[in-house]
Scaffold this active site. Structure first.
Site, PDB file in Angstrom:
ATOM      1  N   ASP A   1      41.464  27.998  43.891  1.00 35.70           N
ATOM      2  CA  ASP A   1      42.139  28.676  42.784  1.00 35.70           C
ATOM      3  C   ASP A   1      43.086  29.733  43.354  1.00 35.70           C
ATOM      4  O   ASP A   1      42.654  30.745  43.892  1.00 35.70           O
ATOM      5  CB  ASP A   1      41.067  29.338  41.889  1.00 35.70           C
ATOM      6  CG  ASP A   1      41.645  30.018  40.659  1.00 35.70           C
ATOM      7  OD1 ASP A   1      42.870  30.123  40.543  1.00 35.70           O
ATOM      8  OD2 ASP A   1      40.833  30.441  39.799  1.00 35.70           O
TER       9      ASP A   1
ATOM     10  N   SER B   1      38.084  32.020  33.280  1.00 36.11           N
ATOM     11  CA  SER B   1      39.449  32.530  33.147  1.00 36.11           C
ATOM     12  C   SER B   1      39.485  33.664  32.106  1.00 36.11           C
ATOM     13  O   SER B   1      38.714  34.614  32.229  1.00 36.11           O
ATOM     14  CB  SER B   1      40.379  31.368  32.793  1.00 36.11           C
ATOM     15  OG  SER B   1      41.708  31.759  32.963  1.00 36.11           O
TER      16      SER B   1
ATOM     17  N   HIS C   1      42.428  26.351  39.723  1.00 37.18           N
ATOM     18  CA  HIS C   1      41.888  27.211  38.652  1.00 37.18           C
ATOM     19  C   HIS C   1      41.108  26.415  37.595  1.00 37.18           C
ATOM     20  O   HIS C   1      40.041  26.835  37.157  1.00 37.18           O
ATOM     21  CB  HIS C   1      43.056  27.963  38.013  1.00 37.18           C
ATOM     22  CG  HIS C   1      42.659  28.894  36.934  1.00 37.18           C
ATOM     23  ND1 HIS C   1      41.834  29.984  37.162  1.00 37.18           N
ATOM     24  CD2 HIS C   1      42.946  28.915  35.597  1.00 37.18           C
ATOM     25  CE1 HIS C   1      41.645  30.626  36.026  1.00 37.18           C
ATOM     26  NE2 HIS C   1      42.304  29.996  35.063  1.00 37.18           N
TER      27      HIS C   1
HETATM   28  N1  LIG Z   1      43.759  25.362  31.323  1.00 33.38           N
HETATM   29  C1  LIG Z   1      43.012  26.395  30.711  1.00 33.38           C
HETATM   30  C2  LIG Z   1      42.727  27.525  31.616  1.00 33.38           C
HETATM   31  C3  LIG Z   1      43.769  28.596  31.674  1.00 33.38           C
HETATM   32  O1  LIG Z   1      43.240  29.715  32.278  1.00 33.38           O
HETATM   33  C4  LIG Z   1      43.657  26.821  29.421  1.00 33.38           C
HETATM   34  O2  LIG Z   1      44.750  26.416  29.158  1.00 33.38           O
HETATM   35  O3  LIG Z   1      43.045  27.542  28.651  1.00 33.38           O
END
Ligand SMILES: N[C@@H](CCO)C(=O)O
Ligand SMILES: CC(=O)SCCNC(=O)CCNC(=O)[C@H](O)C(C)(C)COP(=O)(O)OP(=O)(O)OC[C@H]1O[C@@H](n2cnc3c(N)ncnc32)[C@H](O)[C@@H]1OP(=O)(O)O
Length: 487
Positions: free
Chosen positions: A314, A151, A347
């Protein structure tokens, strides 16, 4: 191999010796970088930088005293795991603009003696990476084996390859993109609006004990939906009802998914600062590695090897965004591998699919070597042997290649079953008359890719594996194909 834990860990703090110059032109003084380090001591070629996503921190693996969960990527960091602490030095830092120990909006502004709040300068993903670079240089680390993240962590990893080409040899970006899309920006905007319309936000100047928690919790609830998938929500919650919580809005019951999101929202406010949320989501929105509208141009100067992974379900960073990166890298001949990880998690799959992540990332970081599959201590023969004795030895052991050794044990030549057939037809008697003396060899540490290339280029089917002049193994094309079939 047994996979283990890095055990108890603690976050450490490094004060940058020099001010940090940001993309906006602003300069940050007295910058602190929070970090954790696991595994071997850093040395050139063994250090891996781990970059976290939006709400992560430097605590990527192991246990902090009293915590009920280990570090956020504990599943792939540790002895025998993809980020193998027996082999590599793993460093994870908290981003600037964050609230987990590195300098951010809640830190004290040295110019005023008060928390920065919204006086904190705008930071970008490139600024986060520049801070990591300065931190590493100040700690004497001048090259990285790899940078890895999912991410927003993947955005940092990709940015490393263009901001500091040559510094990191390998880049792993998971569930990421080459730029933020209008949809990313839209979700960012809604989350920020939730915080900024909370009366407790007060233009960002809230006291520590009166924070806009309601707005932050709402922002997280919305964002958390985007980290899941339709499939995972069906599986996790279905249409189940459960006893209402204190926020049950007067209804008798509430859906399980409602309660879950409220839990995610209320636990988030315990660990995150509202202003940091504004700055980090803005950094994500500004992220764009295209140059003149082209990702290929954006990546033109990179020289790292890339592993790009997407998660099939995702919908926030759908596989097409990863495929665009792969196409851009391919278009300019860069070395890139790509896999769409099949997962129902959406994701957050990059945090949950430990087995697939360990396999794919492990193979990329630590490719199989000749030593992993070679036949150890293979049969050998002396050049003083007769053709007949050699043929008998090959038939008995069911082999087609025999390395030939000098009396001192070093390699003198090689003979194949085809050579023997020709020798019989040519009525030769002694092995020394027909053996091949210029032998192509492999080393135990060569990658299978390198060894396969030699076999292919020279149209041969076996390589003696030599270490310190001694034959320690044999690698055959048959072993390579068996390996390929198993994978
Ligand atoms: N759940 C993760 C991924 C977000 O992209 C976060 O809160 O960092
Ligand atoms: C680099 C980084 O990304 S770091 C940031 C990663 N961490 C986060 O995002 C923190 C938020 N946590 C999460 O998003 C998830 O826990 C993940 C993605 C890390 C892991 O997912 P999972 O293991 O599937 O956990 P899950 O999504 O089921 O959440 C579990 C929590 O929800 C709670 N929960 C589950 N169902 C319900 C429900 N119906 N009602 C209320 N609470 C519920 C659990 O009790 C548990 O609480 P806890 O975390 O306080 O122990």
């Amino acid at each position: 191999m047994m996979k283990g834990s890095v055990g108890d860990t603690t976050t450490q703090y490094h004060q940058l010796a020099a001010p940090l110059h940001l993309e906006s032109g602003a300069v940050l003084h007295d910058v602190t970088i929070a970090y954790e380090q696991y595994g071997t001591s850093p040395s050139p070629g063994n250090t891996i930088l781990v970059c976290h996503a939006l709400s992560g921190d430097a605590h990527a693996a192991g246990w902090h005293k009293g915590d009920k969960h280990p570090g956020w990527w504990d599943g792939i960091i540790g002895p025998g795991k993809a980020l193998d602490t027996d082999r590599y030095c793993i460093i994870a830092t908290n981003v600037i603009g964050g609230c987990k120990g590195s300098t951010g909006p809640a830190s004290i502004n040295p110019a005023t003696g008060m928390p920065y709040g919204t006086d904190f300068p705008v930071v970008t993903i490139r600024d986060m990476v520049a801070a990591q670079h300065q931190f590493l240089i100040e700690r004497g680390i001048t090259e990285l084996y790899a940078v890895i993240g999912g991410s927003m962590g993947g955005m940092q990893a990709l940015t490393w390859s263009v901001a500091f080409p040559g510094f990191a040899r390998r880049i792993v970006a998971i569930a990421a993109a080459g730029y933020s899309t209008p949809m990313h920006i839209a979700f960012g905007a809604v989350g920020r609006a939730a915080i900024m319309t909370d009366p407790a936000w007060k233009g960002g100047c809230y006291p520590a004990d009166e924070r806009p928690d309601h707005g932050l919790s709402l922002a997280r609830m919305i964002a958390h939906i985007t980290y899941l998938s339709d499939q995972s929500m069906h599986k996790k919650f279905g249409r189940r009802l459960q006893e209402k919580t204190e926020y049950g809005y007067g209804f008798e019951t509430e859906f399980s998914v409602e309660s879950y999101l409220k839990h995610q929202g209320s636990s988030f406010v315990q660990r995150f600062d509202p202003n940091s949320y504004l700055y980090i989501t803005k950094a994500i929105d500004y992220y764009d590695l295209t140059k003149n509208g082209s990702l290929s141009e954006g990546f033109a100067d990179t020289d790292a090897k890339f592993l790009i992974l997407s998660v099939s379900t995702d919908w926030l960073y759908p596989p097409y965004l990863s495929e665009e990166i792969v196409m851009a890298l391919n278009s300019t001949g860069k070395d890139v591998q790509y896999t769409e990880v099949m997962s129902g998690y959406g994701h957050d799959g990059f945090l949950l699919e430990d087995d697939q992540m360990n396999y794919l990332i492990g193979r990329f970081l630590t490719p199989l070597t000749v030593a992993d599959i070679m036949i150890r201590d293979p049969p050998v023969i002396c050049s003083c042997a007769t053709i007949r004795a050699t043929a008998q030895a090959m038939i008995e052991r069911e082999i087609n290649h025999l390395p030939i050794l000098h009396a001192d044990g070093t390699l003198e030549g090689i003979v194949t079953s085809w050579d023997i057939a020709k020798a019989v037809a040519g009525e030769h008697e002694m092995l020394a008359e027909i053996m091949t003396r210029d032998v192509l060899c492999a080393s135990p540490g060569d990658t299978l890719r390198e060894a396969a290339r030699i076999l292919d280029q020279h149209h041969i089917s076996a390589l003696p594996v030599v270490e310190d002049g001694r034959v320690v193994g044999m690698l055959t094309s048959e072993l390579l194909s068996n390996m390929a079939e198993r994978n």
